[in-house]
Design an enzyme around this catalytic site. Sequence first.
Site, PDB file in Angstrom:
ATOM      1  N   ARG A  85       2.222   2.196  -9.751  1.00  0.00           N
ATOM      2  CA  ARG A  85       0.906   2.844  -9.709  1.00  0.00           C
ATOM      3  C   ARG A  85       1.051   4.353  -9.491  1.00  0.00           C
ATOM      4  NH1 ARG A  85      -3.566   0.098  -9.046  1.00  0.00           N
ATOM      5  NH2 ARG A  85      -4.287   1.979 -10.040  1.00  0.00           N
ATOM      6  N   HIS A  86       2.221   4.759  -9.040  1.00  0.00           N
ATOM      7  CA  HIS A  86       2.446   6.180  -8.745  1.00  0.00           C
ATOM      8  C   HIS A  86       2.863   6.882 -10.030  1.00  0.00           C
ATOM      9  CE1 HIS A  86       1.970   5.772  -4.341  1.00  0.00           C
ATOM     10  NE2 HIS A  86       2.250   4.512  -4.654  1.00  0.00           N
ATOM     11  N   ARG A  87       1.863   7.503 -10.672  1.00  0.00           N
ATOM     12  CA  ARG A  87       2.015   8.001 -12.044  1.00  0.00           C
ATOM     13  C   ARG A  87       2.902   9.208 -12.165  1.00  0.00           C
ATOM     14  NH1 ARG A  87      -4.266   8.365 -11.966  1.00  0.00           N
ATOM     15  NH2 ARG A  87      -3.631   8.736  -9.814  1.00  0.00           N
ATOM     16  N   SER A  95      14.937  -4.862 -18.732  1.00  0.00           N
ATOM     17  CA  SER A  95      14.011  -5.601 -19.588  1.00  0.00           C
ATOM     18  C   SER A  95      14.408  -7.067 -19.637  1.00  0.00           C
ATOM     19  CB  SER A  95      14.031  -5.028 -21.003  1.00  0.00           C
ATOM     20  OG  SER A  95      13.337  -5.909 -21.861  1.00  0.00           O
ATOM     21  N   ARG A 192       3.076   4.878   1.389  1.00  0.00           N
ATOM     22  CA  ARG A 192       3.761   3.579   1.384  1.00  0.00           C
ATOM     23  C   ARG A 192       4.571   3.298   2.638  1.00  0.00           C
ATOM     24  NH1 ARG A 192       0.896   0.562  -2.175  1.00  0.00           N
ATOM     25  NH2 ARG A 192       0.679   1.625  -4.162  1.00  0.00           N
TER      26      ARG A 192
HETATM   27  C1  FAD Z   1      -2.520   0.712   1.113  1.00  0.00           C
HETATM   28  C2  FAD Z   1      -2.815   0.772  -0.354  1.00  0.00           C
HETATM   29  C3  FAD Z   1      -3.645  -0.175  -0.923  1.00  0.00           C
HETATM   30  C4  FAD Z   1      -3.928  -0.129  -2.281  1.00  0.00           C
HETATM   31  N1  FAD Z   1      -4.730  -1.095  -2.835  1.00  0.00           N
HETATM   32  C5  FAD Z   1      -4.979  -1.104  -4.160  1.00  0.00           C
HETATM   33  C6  FAD Z   1      -5.773  -2.118  -4.767  1.00  0.00           C
HETATM   34  O1  FAD Z   1      -6.273  -2.998  -4.103  1.00  0.00           O
HETATM   35  N2  FAD Z   1      -5.951  -2.097  -6.099  1.00  0.00           N
HETATM   36  C7  FAD Z   1      -5.426  -1.100  -6.884  1.00  0.00           C
HETATM   37  O2  FAD Z   1      -5.643  -1.120  -8.101  1.00  0.00           O
HETATM   38  N3  FAD Z   1      -4.673  -0.113  -6.341  1.00  0.00           N
HETATM   39  C8  FAD Z   1      -4.414  -0.096  -5.019  1.00  0.00           C
HETATM   40  N4  FAD Z   1      -3.629   0.894  -4.491  1.00  0.00           N
HETATM   41  C9  FAD Z   1      -3.049   1.902  -5.375  1.00  0.00           C
HETATM   42  C10 FAD Z   1      -3.760   3.270  -5.221  1.00  0.00           C
HETATM   43  O3  FAD Z   1      -5.113   3.183  -5.658  1.00  0.00           O
HETATM   44  C11 FAD Z   1      -3.040   4.355  -6.043  1.00  0.00           C
HETATM   45  O4  FAD Z   1      -3.091   4.003  -7.406  1.00  0.00           O
HETATM   46  C12 FAD Z   1      -1.574   4.483  -5.653  1.00  0.00           C
HETATM   47  O5  FAD Z   1      -1.443   4.573  -4.248  1.00  0.00           O
HETATM   48  C13 FAD Z   1      -0.986   5.723  -6.295  1.00  0.00           C
HETATM   49  O6  FAD Z   1      -1.455   6.855  -5.593  1.00  0.00           O
HETATM   50  P1  FAD Z   1      -1.618   8.250  -6.303  1.00  0.00           P
HETATM   51  O7  FAD Z   1      -2.593   8.151  -7.441  1.00  0.00           O
HETATM   52  O8  FAD Z   1      -1.943   9.236  -5.217  1.00  0.00           O
HETATM   53  O9  FAD Z   1      -0.121   8.493  -6.817  1.00  0.00           O
HETATM   54  P2  FAD Z   1       0.362   9.202  -8.157  1.00  0.00           P
HETATM   55  O10 FAD Z   1      -0.131   8.485  -9.348  1.00  0.00           O
HETATM   56  O11 FAD Z   1       1.859   9.405  -8.026  1.00  0.00           O
HETATM   57  O12 FAD Z   1      -0.309  10.592  -8.098  1.00  0.00           O
HETATM   58  C14 FAD Z   1       0.084  11.562  -7.114  1.00  0.00           C
HETATM   59  C15 FAD Z   1      -0.975  12.609  -7.079  1.00  0.00           C
HETATM   60  O13 FAD Z   1      -1.034  13.243  -8.370  1.00  0.00           O
HETATM   61  C16 FAD Z   1      -2.391  13.518  -8.693  1.00  0.00           C
HETATM   62  N5  FAD Z   1      -2.748  12.742  -9.905  1.00  0.00           N
HETATM   63  C17 FAD Z   1      -1.979  11.836 -10.560  1.00  0.00           C
HETATM   64  N6  FAD Z   1      -2.631  11.369 -11.638  1.00  0.00           N
HETATM   65  C18 FAD Z   1      -3.831  11.983 -11.642  1.00  0.00           C
HETATM   66  C19 FAD Z   1      -4.942  11.905 -12.506  1.00  0.00           C
HETATM   67  N7  FAD Z   1      -4.970  11.120 -13.589  1.00  0.00           N
HETATM   68  N8  FAD Z   1      -6.012  12.670 -12.220  1.00  0.00           N
HETATM   69  C20 FAD Z   1      -6.020  13.479 -11.141  1.00  0.00           C
HETATM   70  N9  FAD Z   1      -4.990  13.599 -10.288  1.00  0.00           N
HETATM   71  C21 FAD Z   1      -3.909  12.865 -10.539  1.00  0.00           C
HETATM   72  C22 FAD Z   1      -3.220  13.123  -7.481  1.00  0.00           C
HETATM   73  O14 FAD Z   1      -3.294  14.221  -6.619  1.00  0.00           O
HETATM   74  C23 FAD Z   1      -2.371  12.066  -6.827  1.00  0.00           C
HETATM   75  O15 FAD Z   1      -2.621  11.900  -5.449  1.00  0.00           O
HETATM   76  C24 FAD Z   1      -3.359   0.881  -3.108  1.00  0.00           C
HETATM   77  C25 FAD Z   1      -2.528   1.844  -2.520  1.00  0.00           C
HETATM   78  C26 FAD Z   1      -2.252   1.797  -1.171  1.00  0.00           C
HETATM   79  C27 FAD Z   1      -1.335   2.836  -0.578  1.00  0.00           C
END
Ligand code: FAD
Length: 240
Positions: A85-87, A95, A192
Site C-alpha cells: 500500500r506504500h506507493r 512470481s 507500521r
Molecule cells: C494501522 C493501519 C490501518 C490501515 N487500515 C487500512 C484498511 O482498513 N484498509 C485499507 O485499504 N488501507 C488501510 N491502511 C493503509 C493506509 O490507508 C495507507 O494506504 C498506507 O498506510 C500507506 O500510507 P501512505 O499513503 O502514507 O504511504 P505511501 O503510499 O508510501 O505514501 C507516502 C506519502 O506520499 C504521499 N503520497 C503518496 N501517494 C500520493 C497520492 N496519490 N496523492 C497524494 N499524496 C501521495 C503522501 O504524503 C503519503 O503520506 C491502513 C494503514 C495503517 C497504518
Amino acid sequence: MPANSEIPVLDKGYVRLVDSMGSDLSVVRAARVSHDAAWRAGEDTGSDKRLIKYLWKNRHTSPFEHVTFTFEVKAPIFIFRQWHRHRTWSFNEVSARYKELDMGFFVPDPVNIGVQALSNKQGRQGIGDIHERNLQVQDLKDVYASIEQVYKYLLDCGWPRELARTVLPVGSYSAMFATVDLLNLFKFIELRADPHAQYEIQEYARALLKLVTPIVPVCTEVFLETNNPNPKDSIPSSTS
Ligand SMILES: Cc1cc2nc3c(=O)[nH]c(=O)nc-3n(C[C@H](O)[C@H](O)[C@H](O)COP(=O)(O)OP(=O)(O)OC[C@H]3O[C@@H](n4cnc5c(N)ncnc54)[C@H](O)[C@@H]3O)c2cc1C
C-alpha cells in the site's frame, strides 16, 4: 550495519539490507544546495546535526529523499498486502507464475495470538488461553500440510503454476526486493511500528530501523526524538 546484513523476523522471515546510497552527509549536502553552500567531503559536525534536526522539525523533508535503501524481505503474503500500500516504494516480488512457491507458511507464536480486540475493530488484545492456542496452532500446521499436498498434487497433475497457486493462503511466505528513500522509510516506520499496526508488520518495521541506523545515525536519532514509532516490542494491535 554493512550491506547484506540480515535480521530474522517472525518464524521464517527476514529483512536484509542489499544496497544503500548516501548517509547523513547526503541530507546535509542536499539541504545546503538551497543556499548555494559549497559541497563538503567531511564527516559529521555539530552544525550538521543541528541542520538535520531543523529540517526534520520544520518538515523541510526533501533532503531526506537523497538517501535510498534496497532491502530483501521475506514475509507472509498478508504482510506484503499491507506493505504494498506504500506507493513510494519500488517492489519486485517472487512470481508464483514463474516458480513453485516453497518458502513455508507463517505460524504465529501462541503467545502473540490474543483475542479479537473489543475497542479496535481491526486489532487484537490480551494473550488468550495459551493451552488452547497451542492446540490451535497445531491445527493450523495440519491445514498448511494439507494445502501443501494439494498444491503439489495440482502441479503434479500438470496444472500451470499460475493456477495451482490458487490454493495457497495469505500465510504463505514470499520474497521481494523493496527500494525506498529515507523520508518514505521513516513514514513507513512511523505508521507500521506503531501499536495500531498489526504486530507482525511492526516487527518488520523495527527490523528496518535497526538496519538503517548505522548508515544514517543522526537522521535516525532526530526521527526518534520527534516521532515515536514505539521501537520496542508492543502489545499486538491491528491490520491492513
Ligand atoms: C494501522 C493501519 C490501518 C490501515 N487500515 C487500512 C484498511 O482498513 N484498509 C485499507 O485499504 N488501507 C488501510 N491502511 C493503509 C493506509 O490507508 C495507507 O494506504 C498506507 O498506510 C500507506 O500510507 P501512505 O499513503 O502514507 O504511504 P505511501 O503510499 O508510501 O505514501 C507516502 C506519502 O506520499 C504521499 N503520497 C503518496 N501517494 C500520493 C497520492 N496519490 N496523492 C497524494 N499524496 C501521495 C503522501 O504524503 C503519503 O503520506 C491502513 C494503514 C495503517 C497504518
